[in-house]
Design a protein around this motif. Structure first.
Motif, mmCIF file in Angstrom:
data_model
loop_
_atom_site.group_PDB
_atom_site.id
_atom_site.type_symbol
_atom_site.label_atom_id
_atom_site.label_comp_id
_atom_site.label_asym_id
_atom_site.label_seq_id
_atom_site.Cartn_x
_atom_site.Cartn_y
_atom_site.Cartn_z
ATOM 1 N N ASP A 1 1.041 -0.259 -0.219
ATOM 2 C CA ASP A 1 -0.114 -0.096 -0.415
ATOM 3 C C ASP A 1 0.404 1.191 0.034
ATOM 4 O O ASP A 1 0.358 2.316 -0.064
ATOM 5 N N VAL A 2 1.740 0.732 0.346
ATOM 6 C CA VAL A 2 2.978 2.327 -0.150
ATOM 7 C C VAL A 2 3.116 3.019 -0.959
ATOM 8 O O VAL A 2 3.681 2.402 -2.160
ATOM 9 N N GLU A 3 2.786 4.230 -1.362
ATOM 10 C CA GLU A 3 2.740 5.263 -2.720
ATOM 11 C C GLU A 3 4.539 5.322 -2.718
ATOM 12 O O GLU A 3 5.774 5.121 -3.757
ATOM 13 N N PHE A 4 5.262 5.704 -1.304
ATOM 14 C CA PHE A 4 6.503 6.501 -1.529
ATOM 15 C C PHE A 4 7.061 6.892 -0.187
ATOM 16 O O PHE A 4 6.805 6.661 0.524
ATOM 17 N N VAL A 5 8.531 6.762 -0.145
ATOM 18 C CA VAL A 5 9.486 7.395 1.444
ATOM 19 C C VAL A 5 9.664 9.108 1.269
ATOM 20 O O VAL A 5 9.898 8.912 0.246
ATOM 21 N N ALA A 6 8.562 9.231 2.027
ATOM 22 C CA ALA A 6 9.448 10.968 2.211
ATOM 23 C C ALA A 6 10.434 11.189 3.421
ATOM 24 O O ALA A 6 9.988 10.486 4.326
ATOM 25 N N THR A 7 10.869 12.211 3.199
ATOM 26 C CA THR A 7 11.663 12.394 4.573
ATOM 27 C C THR A 7 11.680 14.319 4.024
ATOM 28 O O THR A 7 11.600 15.165 3.366
ATOM 29 N N ALA A 8 13.134 14.902 4.081
ATOM 30 C CA ALA A 8 13.803 15.856 4.391
ATOM 31 C C ALA A 8 14.860 16.612 3.397
ATOM 32 O O ALA A 8 15.767 15.530 3.539
ATOM 33 N N THR A 9 14.631 17.587 2.783
ATOM 34 C CA THR A 9 16.049 17.769 1.956
ATOM 35 C C THR A 9 17.363 17.915 2.760
ATOM 36 O O THR A 9 18.908 16.634 2.033
ATOM 37 N N ARG A 10 17.738 17.542 3.981
ATOM 38 C CA ARG A 10 18.514 17.171 4.837
ATOM 39 C C ARG A 10 18.888 15.820 5.287
ATOM 40 O O ARG A 10 19.924 15.724 6.141
ATOM 41 N N LYS A 11 18.321 14.999 4.900
ATOM 42 C CA LYS A 11 18.408 13.860 5.261
ATOM 43 C C LYS A 11 18.151 13.120 3.729
ATOM 44 O O LYS A 11 18.108 11.284 3.962
ATOM 45 N N GLU A 12 18.140 13.655 2.727
ATOM 46 C CA GLU A 12 18.354 12.876 1.576
ATOM 47 C C GLU A 12 18.903 11.607 1.271
ATOM 48 O O GLU A 12 19.085 11.098 -0.027
ATOM 49 N N ASP A 13 20.516 12.860 1.321
ATOM 50 C CA ASP A 13 21.572 11.719 0.662
ATOM 51 C C ASP A 13 21.874 10.964 2.167
ATOM 52 O O ASP A 13 23.191 10.375 2.157
ATOM 53 N N GLU A 14 21.088 10.655 3.117
ATOM 54 C CA GLU A 14 21.279 8.967 3.955
ATOM 55 C C GLU A 14 21.393 8.103 3.093
ATOM 56 O O GLU A 14 20.387 7.387 2.479
ATOM 57 N N GLU A 15 22.804 7.272 2.931
ATOM 58 C CA GLU A 15 22.768 5.941 2.643
ATOM 59 C C GLU A 15 21.470 5.075 2.688
ATOM 60 O O GLU A 15 21.977 3.802 1.847
ATOM 61 N N GLY A 16 21.990 4.446 4.187
ATOM 62 C CA GLY A 16 20.705 3.584 4.264
ATOM 63 C C GLY A 16 19.728 4.038 3.952
ATOM 64 O O GLY A 16 18.742 3.050 3.781
ATOM 65 N N LEU A 17 18.851 4.767 4.480
ATOM 66 C CA LEU A 17 16.958 5.446 3.460
ATOM 67 C C LEU A 17 17.241 4.771 2.649
ATOM 68 O O LEU A 17 16.530 4.456 2.050
ATOM 69 N N LEU A 18 17.800 5.967 1.373
ATOM 70 C CA LEU A 18 18.440 5.088 0.051
ATOM 71 C C LEU A 18 17.931 3.673 -0.050
ATOM 72 O O LEU A 18 17.156 3.068 -1.139
ATOM 73 N N ALA A 19 19.215 2.816 0.506
ATOM 74 C CA ALA A 19 19.398 1.477 -0.009
ATOM 75 C C ALA A 19 17.934 0.985 0.384
ATOM 76 O O ALA A 19 16.999 -0.149 -0.354
ATOM 77 N N ALA A 20 17.392 1.387 1.462
ATOM 78 C CA ALA A 20 16.230 0.697 1.873
ATOM 79 C C ALA A 20 15.184 0.843 1.016
ATOM 80 O O ALA A 20 14.063 0.174 0.122
ATOM 81 N N ALA A 21 14.857 2.257 0.927
ATOM 82 C CA ALA A 21 13.846 2.143 -0.334
ATOM 83 C C ALA A 21 14.100 1.242 -1.581
ATOM 84 O O ALA A 21 13.102 1.224 -2.440
ATOM 85 N N GLU A 22 14.662 1.672 -2.070
ATOM 86 C CA GLU A 22 15.453 0.736 -3.355
ATOM 87 C C GLU A 22 15.393 -0.888 -2.346
ATOM 88 O O GLU A 22 14.435 -1.472 -4.068
ATOM 89 N N GLU A 23 15.126 -1.339 -2.057
ATOM 90 C CA GLU A 23 15.191 -2.752 -2.115
ATOM 91 C C GLU A 23 14.235 -3.021 -2.181
ATOM 92 O O GLU A 23 13.392 -3.830 -2.697
ATOM 93 N N LEU A 24 13.171 -1.945 -1.338
ATOM 94 C CA LEU A 24 11.580 -1.799 -2.146
ATOM 95 C C LEU A 24 10.851 -1.522 -2.851
ATOM 96 O O LEU A 24 9.494 -2.203 -2.703
ATOM 97 N N GLY A 25 11.476 -0.875 -3.669
ATOM 98 C CA GLY A 25 11.232 -0.853 -4.718
ATOM 99 C C GLY A 25 10.507 0.559 -4.401
ATOM 100 O O GLY A 25 9.622 0.362 -5.594
ATOM 101 N N LEU A 26 10.957 1.509 -3.906
ATOM 102 C CA LEU A 26 10.147 2.931 -3.300
ATOM 103 C C LEU A 26 11.170 3.923 -3.907
ATOM 104 O O LEU A 26 11.975 3.766 -3.918
ATOM 105 N N GLY A 27 10.206 4.862 -4.194
ATOM 106 C CA GLY A 27 10.883 6.111 -4.859
ATOM 107 C C GLY A 27 11.393 7.083 -3.255
ATOM 108 O O GLY A 27 10.458 6.153 -2.532
ATOM 109 N N VAL A 28 12.299 8.218 -3.518
ATOM 110 C CA VAL A 28 12.298 8.891 -1.995
ATOM 111 C C VAL A 28 11.963 10.250 -2.785
ATOM 112 O O VAL A 28 12.238 11.015 -3.577
ATOM 113 N N VAL A 29 10.771 10.854 -1.609
ATOM 114 C CA VAL A 29 10.834 12.212 -1.087
ATOM 115 C C VAL A 29 11.050 13.523 -0.673
ATOM 116 O O VAL A 29 10.645 12.697 0.305
#
Length: 323
Positions: free
Chosen positions: A237-265
Motif C-alpha cells: 500500500d506504500v506509494e513512496f518514502v518521504a523525508t527532509a532535504t537534509r536527510k535525502e543523502d542518507e545511504e541507509g534510507l536510500l538503500a532501504a527504499a531501493e530494496e523495496l522498489g520505492l521512490g524517495v521524495v
C-alpha cells in the motif's frame, strides 16, 4: 540475448503503463563483438531491475533498425559513435529513446539524450557496478529532484511534457514546492508553466521518515515494517518514502527504499514547517526544523493527514505514516 524480469520483486523502478517516458523498462545494450563479455556483465549486474534487457551486436545501422523498440539504448562504445549514429533519428525528447554510453571498463556512464526519460536512471543503476554517472541535466547537476524524477519517485507520470521546462527552472530556484494534489471530479484550467501529473495506481500511504546520521538499511527496513504493522496497511500500500532535504543523502534510507522498489521524495524546510505534526521535536528548538517523519508524511499524503503518529525505532529511525 535477453533477460526477462517480470517475475522479479526487486525492481527499483515504478511501472508506468501510460507514461510519457519518465522511466526505462526495456533496454538494449549495443556492443561490438569484442565487448560482449562486458555486455553480459551489465545484464548480470542490473538486468533484474528491468522488464527486459537485450544485447545487440553493433553494426552501422543498428540504432536505426531498432529505433522505437526500446526505452533506452546502452551504447558500449565511444560517445562520438553513438551521437553520430543517432543524431538524424532524434525528433522529440518525449518520444525518442534515451541513450547512455559506457566504456568497456565500466568507469563512466554518460547519458547523452533522454536524461529525465530513463538515461539518468540507467546511469544510476550502472553506478552500482562501479561506473561514475556523468549526469548533466540541470536539476541533477545542482543536486535537486526535477519534476520527472519526482513523478517517478511518487509513481506518477507527466501528462503535459512541454511544461517541465518551466517547472524544472522553478525547481532550480527552489520555487516549486510540493506536488499539489487534486481529487475530482473537477475541470481544471492550467497554464503552460503547470506540470500535470497523473497517478499510475490507486492511492496508498506514505512513509515519512527521519533518522540519526548513519543509520543502516536494515534499521530503516525494520522501522518501516514495525510502523506499518501498527496500521491497516502493508508494504504493497506504500506509494513512496518521504523525508527532509537534509536527510535525502542518507545511504541507509536510500538503500532501504531501493530494496523495496520505492521512490524517495525530499521536502524543503519551508514545506515541512507548513505541515508540522502533533509530536514535539527537539530539532525545532535546536535547528528550526520540525519533526521530519510526521511533517513529511503529512506533506506527502493526498489528504495531508496522519494514519500513524511518530514512533521511534532503536533510537535511530523515526517513522510516521500519512495519507
Amino acid at each position: 540475448m535477453s533477460t526477462d524480469s517480470n517475475d522479479s520483486d526487486d525492481s527499483g523502478h515504478c511501472k508506468t503503463p501510460d507514461s510519457d517516458g519518465e522511466v526505462a523498462e526495456e533496454i538494449a545494450i549495443i556492443a561490438f563483438e569484442r565487448k560482449m563479455d562486458t555486455a553480459e556483465e551489465i545484464v548480470e549486474g542490473i538486468g533484474a531491475r528491468y522488464d527486459s534487457v537485450d544485447i545487440l551486436e553493433y553494426h552501422g545501422d543498428v540504432f536505426e533498425e531498432y529505433w522505437g523498440e526500446y526505452d533506452c539504448f546502452v551504447g558500449l562504445m565511444a560517445s562520438g559513435i553513438a551521437m553520430r549514429k543517432t543524431a538524424h533519428l532524434l525528433e522529440d525528447k518525449w518520444d525518442d529513446p534515451a541513450i547512455v554510453v559506457v566504456d568497456e571498463e565500466l568507469t563512466w556512464a554518460i547519458p547523452i539524450t533522454g536524461g529525465h526519460h530513463g538515461a539518468n536512471q540507467v546511469a544510476q543503476d550502472l553506478a552500482t557496478m562501479g561506473a561514475i554517472p556523468a549526469m548533466t541535466t540541470a536539476s541533477e547537476a545542482a543536486g535537486k529532484q526535477g519534476v520527472e524524477a519526482r513523478a517517478k519517485a511518487m509513481d506518477l507520470h507527466v501528462v503535459n511534457g512541454d511544461s517541465t521546462v518551466a517547472t524544472n527552472l522553478a525547481v532550480l530556484d527552489d520555487e516549486l514546492g510540493p506536488v499539489a494534489r487534486l481529487d475530482g471530479p473537477k475541470a481544471v484550467l492550467v497554464g503552460d508553466d503547470v506540470t500535470v501529473l497523473k497517478r499510475n495506481s490507486e492511492d496508498g500511504v506514505v512513509i515519512g521518515t527521519g533518522s540519526v546520521s548513519g543509520a543502516d538499511k536494515e534499521t530503516f527496513l525494520a522501522a518501516w515494517e514495525t510502523a506499518l504493522e501498527q496500521t491497516d496497511y502493508d508494504r504493497a500500500d506504500v506509494e513512496f518514502v518521504a523525508t527532509a532535504t537534509r536527510k535525502e543523502d542518507e545511504e541507509g534510507l536510500l538503500a532501504a527504499a531501493e530494496e523495496l522498489g520505492l521512490g524517495v521524495v525530499a521536502f524543503e524546510k519551508e514545506t515541512l514547517l507548513e505541515h508540522e505534526g502533533p509530536t514535539p521535536s527537539k530539532s525545532k528548538e535546536l535547528i528550526g526544523w520540525p519533526g521530519v517523519s510526521e511533517a513529511s508524511a503529512i506533506a506527502g499524503g493526498r489528504e495531508n493527514e496522519l494514519v500513524l503518529e511518530k514512533i521511534g525505532y532503536e533510537d535511530e529511525v523515526t517513522v510516521a505514516i500519512g495519507r
